[in-house]
Scaffold this active site. Structure first.
Site, PDB file in Angstrom:
ATOM      1  N   TYR A 115      -3.908   2.964   8.166  1.00 42.04           N
ATOM      2  CA  TYR A 115      -5.288   2.219   7.723  1.00 42.04           C
ATOM      3  C   TYR A 115      -6.315   2.726   9.224  1.00 42.04           C
ATOM      4  O   TYR A 115      -6.157   3.840   9.498  1.00 42.04           O
ATOM      5  CB  TYR A 115      -5.052   0.652   7.916  1.00 42.04           C
ATOM      6  N   SER A 164       0.821  -1.424   0.092  1.00 40.14           N
ATOM      7  CA  SER A 164      -0.218   0.000  -0.270  1.00 40.14           C
ATOM      8  C   SER A 164       1.282   1.448  -0.432  1.00 40.14           C
ATOM      9  O   SER A 164       0.369   2.356   0.025  1.00 40.14           O
ATOM     10  CB  SER A 164      -0.987   0.091   1.001  1.00 40.14           C
ATOM     11  N   TYR A 186      -2.486  -2.528 -10.588  1.00 33.60           N
ATOM     12  CA  TYR A 186      -2.378  -2.333  -8.833  1.00 33.60           C
ATOM     13  C   TYR A 186      -1.758  -3.291  -8.817  1.00 33.60           C
ATOM     14  O   TYR A 186      -0.900  -3.116  -8.046  1.00 33.60           O
ATOM     15  CB  TYR A 186      -4.191  -2.388  -8.870  1.00 33.60           C
ATOM     16  N   LYS A 193       0.031   3.762  -2.920  1.00 38.99           N
ATOM     17  CA  LYS A 193      -1.101   4.499  -2.892  1.00 38.99           C
ATOM     18  C   LYS A 193      -0.240   5.955  -3.479  1.00 38.99           C
ATOM     19  O   LYS A 193      -1.397   6.294  -3.767  1.00 38.99           O
ATOM     20  CB  LYS A 193      -2.210   3.753  -1.756  1.00 38.99           C
ATOM     21  N   VAL A 227       0.660  -3.723   4.043  1.00 38.21           N
ATOM     22  CA  VAL A 227       0.900  -5.145   4.137  1.00 38.21           C
ATOM     23  C   VAL A 227       2.627  -5.849   4.572  1.00 38.21           C
ATOM     24  O   VAL A 227       2.439  -7.026   5.005  1.00 38.21           O
ATOM     25  CB  VAL A 227      -0.527  -6.448   3.842  1.00 38.21           C
TER      26      VAL A 227
HETATM   27  N1  GLU Z   1      -1.972  -4.647  -2.774  1.00 37.56           N
HETATM   28  C1  GLU Z   1      -2.692  -5.216  -1.779  1.00 37.56           C
HETATM   29  C2  GLU Z   1      -4.420  -5.340  -1.668  1.00 37.56           C
HETATM   30  O1  GLU Z   1      -4.850  -4.528  -2.422  1.00 37.56           O
HETATM   31  C3  GLU Z   1      -2.137  -4.092  -0.072  1.00 37.56           C
HETATM   32  C4  GLU Z   1      -2.280  -3.879   0.295  1.00 37.56           C
HETATM   33  C5  GLU Z   1      -1.854  -3.110   1.297  1.00 37.56           C
HETATM   34  O2  GLU Z   1      -0.485  -2.812   1.622  1.00 37.56           O
HETATM   35  O3  GLU Z   1      -2.426  -2.207   2.007  1.00 37.56           O
HETATM   36  O4  GLU Z   1      -4.624  -5.308  -0.779  1.00 37.56           O
END
Ligand code: GLU
Length: 310
Positions: free
Chosen positions: A245, A64, A194, A67, A263
């Site tokens: 989060y 993430s 993604y 992002k 994650v």
């Molecule tokens: N590839 C992960 C997903 O979309 C990223 C999640 C994350 O790191 O929060 O589930």
């Protein structure tokens, strides 16, 4: 402000024991293979020097943390009015992959670019023609930020495939958003880009560099403006409110720095806040996660680091 190598070594030694209290992510099968005992930290100091300790050289996927990079890219490419007409800027308090608020918000629009729905909408905006071109342009953007050759921006194909094959929830978010006209385009193509962006490989030093650029208002340590001041500020603000989060509020109280976790156990933090740690960038890796999905020992290291620089 400059952090010393000795400080970081002490942090890793002190916080290492917390790793046993966490769990590595298993919902992406490839990530379940990672050693939960790993822990590393790197800092790019105010004067541009790097210091690091623990498993700071170990490569991992950004997940993430990507992002904030895709957000930077679309903000730089299309401007904030366009981007925020399609994704909001409010925290949710829900889990990162929740669909709940999408249905409750009328007209529907993902609440922010850090939850999966918002991040997928951002990925759908990436410039380019087809998945390969879009991902290549993203790699080019990252190479420019880090001042490295584009070939050095690599991703882990096994992790990308592992997520691509299992990510039904992200597909569901995309189909829901396409139905409501929030995104356009081919769902499989967006998932392809993604899952590759999430599988981009880095180490603590790479994360610290990203944090440094954001904390230095979009400038590299060498003084090159690679993200506009305004966009760097927007990204830091969204990291503060939504980056960790549904533990973003707690992280703001306990650590108080703009941060973004993934994650894989990655965390990027920027030293610009009430704690006034100066324009430093911090990169952390500790794959054992707490219940909210944040690196358990990594978050502890950041807490102690800011306490020691009041
Ligand atoms: N590839 C992960 C997903 O979309 C990223 C999640 C994350 O790191 O929060 O589930």
């Amino acid at each position: 402000m400059n952090v010393t190598q000795e400080e970081l070594e002490a942090l890793v030694a002190e916080c290492g024991p917390y790793t046993v209290q966490g769990q590595v992510a298993t919902y992406i099968p490839e990530l379940a293979k990672v050693d939960g005992g790993l822990l590393g930290i790197a800092v790019c100091n105010s004067d541009g020097t790097f210091v690091s300790a623990g498993d700071a050289e170990t490569l991992f996927t950004v997940q993430s943390v990507s992002k904030i990079i895709t957000l930077a890219f679309v903000l730089e490419t299309f401007g904030e009015d366009y981007v925020f007409s399609r994704v909001g800027m409010e925290p949710t308090g829900d889990a990162f992959n929740s669909i709940a608020k999408l249905e409750e918000t009328v007209p529907t629009k993902p609440l922010n670019p850090m939850i999966n729905a918002g991040a997928l909408a951002v990925t759908s905006m990436l410039p380019g023609d087809g998945a390969e071109d879009k991902f290549d342009r993203l790699r080019g953007f990252i190479a420019d930020l880090l001042d490295i050759e584009v070939e050095m921006v690599r991703f882990d194909p096994e992790v990308a495939r592992s997520e691509y094959e299992t990510t039904d929830l992200n597909r569901a978010l995309l189909y829901f958003m396409r139905h409501h006209g929030v995104i356009e385009g081919d769902v499989e193509e967006i998932i392809d880009v993604y899952t590759k962006q999430c599988a981009i490989l880095t180490n603590c030093r790479g994360l610290a560099m990203m944090g440094k650029i954001l904390s230095q208002s979009g400038k590299t340590p060498a003084g090159r403006q690679v993200i506009s001041r305004r966009n760097a500020r927007i990204i830091r603000a969204i990291m503060t409110t939504c980056g960790m989060y549904d533990a973003s509020g707690e992280f703001a109280v306990q650590v108080g720095l703009p941060g973004k976790s993934g994650v894989s156990g990655a965390i990027v933090a920027c030293g610009r806040s009430d704690y006034d740690m100066g324009e430093i960038g911090i990169g952390v890796f500790g794959p054992a996660l707490d219940m909210k999905g944040n690196s358990i020992a990594g978050t502890k290291m950041l807490e102690l680091l800011v306490q020691r620089h009041p």
